[in-house]
Design an enzyme around this catalytic site. Structure first.
Site, PDB file in Angstrom:
ATOM      1  CB  THR A  84      -0.990  -0.040   1.193  1.00 15.69           C
ATOM      2  OG1 THR A  84      -1.913   1.042   1.057  1.00 15.69           O
ATOM      3  CG2 THR A  84      -0.302   0.063   2.541  1.00 15.69           C
ATOM      4  CG  ASN A  85      -0.367   4.731  -1.389  1.00 20.48           C
ATOM      5  OD1 ASN A  85      -1.039   5.469  -0.693  1.00 20.48           O
ATOM      6  ND2 ASN A  85      -0.849   4.162  -2.499  1.00 20.48           N
ATOM      7  CG  LEU A  86       3.477   6.457   3.575  1.00 24.66           C
ATOM      8  CD1 LEU A  86       4.667   7.385   3.781  1.00 24.66           C
ATOM      9  CD2 LEU A  86       3.227   5.637   4.832  1.00 24.66           C
ATOM     10  CB  SER A  87      -2.751   8.096   0.216  1.00 24.02           C
ATOM     11  OG  SER A  87      -3.950   8.815   0.185  1.00 24.02           O
TER      12      SER A  87
END
Ligand SMILES: Cc1cc2nc3c(=O)[nH]c(=O)nc-3n(C[C@H](O)[C@H](O)[C@H](O)COP(=O)(O)O)c2cc1C
Length: 409
Positions: free
Chosen positions: A214-217
């Protein structure tokens, strides 16, 4: 219950607390009157130390009130005001009045009016940065936000006394705009009659049955866009991976579609794009996903080889072909070469605007409550939006969308 006035004009209770920015409320009053509102000012006793009630009385639709007792014309002023109000705005809202509201105290006309009302309440806090950053102030605001109060965060700028920082009352024009949009309700907002699709959050791609890439958004910017668009009268389809709560005041006009992977996001967006006036792709969608997801990988099986394949480029797909009058907004999170990359992305993906943010900056982008963006189109920079709360960044972006839509009408 005293009868509600029947009048075409929206009835605005303008609450003024005892802060240095009280002088700006006079201009706010003038702008609200100019916009067609019936304005009833209520000053706290301490507000009258900063600006005289006479000034407000001279400009308002009815005399400024400062006390709950001894009002000869209106024996029960708090119920008269509270029951008639279409909206109550408190500008400036001091740390003290915020605390009284959070605690449920009603020891003056302004707080008693809030208790005697079912109208939406907009708070415009203004104070020195040290006060604004106090945990007590922030906790009180969180409690009020959770109860459905609309909080217009202060600007970052010059403060009384010569210092500078977050705490400055936003300019009266933007407060008046928000008050009128809330007072006249969704049907008359700048996005009324429009359906807007907004995506938010980072997608999750399964590596196996229990692990994800996933990512940090955080989804905060997309959720702020959804909130402002709803307040501006749009019907909003919010396609989000974030489980963050949606503000109570807009929950009923935002259709929340929870998704997880880039493929889910793609399917949800394609299912809702048809007939939407605008699509705003604020989500951080994975560029790659994993080829095959099977059982939970075990250590004993050795180091796994994870094969990645590209996901569908949703923004590029939305930009293909003739999309009629639909406005398309992309986001570009970059760490280098920010603006040229965003302009190139806008051209390549055939967007109306791309919102560029430098996620390497402190206080900006993923996970932060604030953002600093540059809005570009295919030709160049449209607006540089300095560091501010994500809700105010949303206002700047939606302002462009609303202008584009009215230009295409
Ligand atoms: C010159 C001066 C400026 C002030 N400015 C602010 C301000 O901007 N924001 C704030 O929260 N309090 C400010 N205060 C403190 C409030 O006036 C004080 O807390 C007061 O009790 C607020 O009362 P009220 O909330 O009932 O209006 C200021 C006080 C002084 C003397």
């Amino acid at each position: 219950m005293s009868p509600k006035r029947s009048n075409e004009q929206p009835f605005v209770v303008l609450g003024v607390a005892g802060g240095i920015a009280a002088y700006k409320s006079v201009e706010l009053l003038r702008l609200l009157r100019q916009a067609g509102a019936h304005v009833a000012p209520v000053l706290t006793p301490d507000a009258t130390r900063f600006v005289g009630a006479l000034t407000f009385s001279a400009l308002a639709s009815e005399p400024a009130r400062t006390t709950i007792f001894n009002d000869l014309t209106t024996p029960i002023p708090h119920t008269y005001l509270g029951q008639n109000a279409d909206v109550i705005v408190i500008a400036p809202a001091t740390a003290h009045v915020i605390a009284r509201l959070a605690a449920g105290l009603g020891d003056d006309l302004l707080t008693a009016t809030v208790w005697a009302s079912r109208a939406p309440v907009i708070l415009c806090p203004a104070m020195h940065t040290e006060m604004w950053e106090q945990p007590s102030v922030q906790e009180n605001l969180s409690r009020l936000r959770a109860r459905g109060y609309l909080i217009l965060p202060p600007d970052d700028g010059a403060l009384a006394g010569g210092d500078s920082g977050p705490g400055r009352l936003p300019d009266p024009e933007s407060i008046a705009k928000l008050v009128m949009a809330v007072a006249i309700g969704s049907p008359a907002g700048p996005l009324s009659g429009h359906r807007v699709v907004i995506t938010a959050g980072g997608t999750r791609e399964n590596i196996d049955a229990v692990r994800v890439i996933t990512n940090l958004s955080s989804g905060r910017q997309g959720h702020a866009l959804a909130q402002v668009a709803a307040r501006w009268g749009a019907e909003v389809d919010l396609i989000t991976t974030s489980s963050a709560p949606i503000a109570l005041d807009v929950a009923r006009v935002v259709n929340v579609i929870r998704v997880s992977s880039a493929a889910d996001m793609h399917e949800a967006v394609m299912g809702r794009r048809e007939g939407a006036s605008a699509v705003i792709m604020a989500a951080a969608v994975a560029d790659f996903t994993v080829t095959s997801v099977t059982h939970k990988m075990k250590k004993a099986e050795g180091i796994p080889a994870i094969e990645l394949i590209p996901t569908v480029d949703i923004l590029a797909k939305l930009g293909q072909g003739d999309r009629g009058r639909q406005v398309l907004v992309g986001f570009a999170a970059e760490t280098t070469n920010l603006v040229p990359a965003a302009i190139e992305k806008c051209q390549r993906k055939n967007c109306d605007f791309v919102v560029a943010n430098n996620v390497a900056d402190p206080h900006v982008g993923f996970e932060h409550p604030t953002n600093e963006v540059t809005i570009v189109d295919a030709v160049g920079v449209v607006e540089v939006v300095g560091l501010r709360d994500k809700e105010q960044v949303a206002v700047a972006i939606l302002d462009k969308v609303a202008s584009k839509l009215s230009g295409r009408a």
